[in-house]
Design an enzyme around this catalytic site. Structure first.
Site, mmCIF file in Angstrom:
data_model
loop_
_atom_site.group_PDB
_atom_site.id
_atom_site.type_symbol
_atom_site.label_atom_id
_atom_site.label_comp_id
_atom_site.label_asym_id
_atom_site.label_seq_id
_atom_site.Cartn_x
_atom_site.Cartn_y
_atom_site.Cartn_z
ATOM 1 N N LYS A 48 -6.359 3.506 14.607
ATOM 2 C CA LYS A 48 -6.828 4.727 15.291
ATOM 3 C C LYS A 48 -7.472 4.390 16.640
ATOM 4 C CE LYS A 48 -5.352 7.802 12.435
ATOM 5 N NZ LYS A 48 -4.093 8.467 12.809
ATOM 6 N N ASP A 77 12.892 8.922 11.110
ATOM 7 C CA ASP A 77 11.964 7.812 10.893
ATOM 8 C C ASP A 77 11.299 7.555 12.239
ATOM 9 O OD1 ASP A 77 10.623 5.469 10.560
ATOM 10 O OD2 ASP A 77 12.300 4.365 9.664
ATOM 11 N N ASP A 96 10.659 14.627 8.930
ATOM 12 C CA ASP A 96 9.881 13.672 8.125
ATOM 13 C C ASP A 96 10.814 12.533 7.723
ATOM 14 O OD1 ASP A 96 6.969 14.131 6.499
ATOM 15 O OD2 ASP A 96 8.274 12.579 5.655
ATOM 16 N N GLY A 100 6.451 13.945 10.648
ATOM 17 C CA GLY A 100 5.550 13.928 9.492
ATOM 18 C C GLY A 100 5.222 15.326 8.998
ATOM 19 N N GLY A 108 3.655 16.223 5.328
ATOM 20 C CA GLY A 108 2.346 15.770 4.857
ATOM 21 C C GLY A 108 1.322 16.880 4.705
ATOM 22 N N GLN A 109 0.086 16.460 4.426
ATOM 23 C CA GLN A 109 -0.988 17.447 4.188
ATOM 24 C C GLN A 109 -1.166 18.354 5.408
ATOM 25 O OE1 GLN A 109 -5.023 15.943 3.796
ATOM 26 N NE2 GLN A 109 -5.773 17.887 2.981
ATOM 27 N N TYR A 127 -6.775 1.043 8.990
ATOM 28 C CA TYR A 127 -6.567 2.427 9.440
ATOM 29 C C TYR A 127 -7.380 2.673 10.715
ATOM 30 C CZ TYR A 127 -6.719 7.603 9.021
ATOM 31 O OH TYR A 127 -6.619 8.960 9.230
#
Ligand code: NAD
Ligand code: SER
Length: 318
Positions: A147, A54, A34, A8, A11-12, A143
């Site tokens: 978590k 992936d 990613d 990832g 991402g941000q 979400y």
């Protein structure tokens, strides 16, 4: 020297964490991947190995771990809160698929594993002021369910198999390199983009909505320092409360207005985001992270605002 795989990286967080990890551990020792490799920044592509992985396909992760002798995985793959609420199955499949693959590969190949949790791991029955490290966790979003499940599974793999899993519960993260991926706290990034571009801003959360936040440099330090922490000092593992500041939309608006006195913000509340935000802590107690591994953020709201605006001005040539 650690050999790190980032999942990832586009991402941000990944776009900045990958570069910080490369500064600390060397470009060749940090493999950036990613599902969408076109999201990887030019700096990431030019400073070390990259690839398409992936994270929901265990074999793809395992091949990279073997090829580069990876001993540490940063798993940054998830669908953020507001986006996941629109497609709960996607939120579950991506968040849990990536995590269980990382846990199993870490068990088989003896890797350490960092997977961020979130303020989203709490819910309306949690004490929302001074949210303790160990408390009620009954989130009402998919979400949050991923978590909490992730925290439990990660602790299970540590206790049952000795996998070195560690994590922090990030608050809303504010940054200027890569825009956020569809969370409830995105407004606190978007407001700066609007101000610097000379646009008005429409806030999706109502006045008085308090949320924990952190500037990206403090989040990067947290992600690196928790993985470097002396294991013998860790009483907790998955996952530590960490925060740097908390504010409501009016407070960040006032701070931005100190730099842009004519900046205008209005409200148009988005019900899904508002109900998620209302169920999350107003502010967390992060004393365990401070005590067990020395967490200490550097940015408060005024210092972050000054830096965000300076950096966005450069980004947009203003
Ligand atoms: P993001 O949405 O910006 O980035 C996620 C990246 O994962 C994207 O580049 C996407 O292309 C990639 N991805 C999606 N599916 C994938 C798959 N199957 N395989 C490989 N890559 C895939 O997310 P972020 O903000 O960088 O968040 C990273 C982690 O930190 C997540 O676990 C998130 O829940 C957590 N977190 C973020 C924040 C925040 O404010 N950004 C706050 C708390 C926790
Ligand atoms: N920024 C994230 C979100 O709003 C918090 O985990 O989804």
């Amino acid at each position: 020297m650690k050999k790190i795989l980032v999942l990832g990286s586009g991402g941000q967080i990944g776009s900045e964490l990958t570069m910080r990890l490369r500064e600390v551990y060397g470009g060749a020792n940090v493999v950036a991947t990613d599902l969408n490799p076109e999201r990887l920044t030019k700096s990431i592509q030019e400073t070390g190995p990259t690839g398409k992985v992936d994270a929901c396909q265990a074999q793809q992760i395992a091949e990279v771990v073997d090829k580069y002798n990876i001993d540490t995985i940063y798993n940054l793959v998830a669908i953020l809160s507001a986006t996941a609420e629109k497609n709960p199955m996607l939120g579950w499949n991506v968040g849990m698929g990536a995590l269980i693959n990382c846990l199993e590969i870490s068990r088989e190949k003896k890797c350490a594993l960092f997977t961020p949790s979130s303020i989203g791991a709490f819910g309306p029955s949690t004490p929302l002021d001074g949210t303790p490290q160990d408390t009620i966790q009954r989130p009402q979003t998919i979400y949050g369910v991923t978590k909490v499940t992730g925290e439990l599974l990660s602790d299970y793999y540590f206790k049952r198999f000795g996998v070195d899993t560690r994590s922090v519960r990030f608050p809303g993260l504010i940054s200027y390199v890569t825009p956020p991926g569809g969370g409830t706290t995105d407004y606190a990034v978007d407001i700066y983009y609007a101000a610097v571009k000379g646009e008005d801003f429409v806030c999706p959360l109502k006045k008085g909505t308090l949320l924990d936040m952190m500037y990206m440099p403090d989040a990067l330090n947290a992600a690196i320092n928790i993985m470097e922490a002396d294991a013998s000092k860790l009483i907790h593992r998955n996952s530590f409360n960490v925060t740097a500041m908390h504010f409501d939309p009016e407070e960040i608006y006032s701070e931005v207005k100190k730099h842009y006195p004519n900046f205008k913000m209005t409200y148009e509340v988005e019900p899904i985001k508002q109900s998620i935000a209302d169920s999350w802590p107003n502010w967390m107690d992060d004393s365990c992270a401070r005590k067990e591994w020395g967490f200490k953020p550097e940015y408060d709201l005024p210092k972050m605002t000054k830096d965000m605006i300076e950096k966005l001005k450069i980004k947009f040539g203003k």
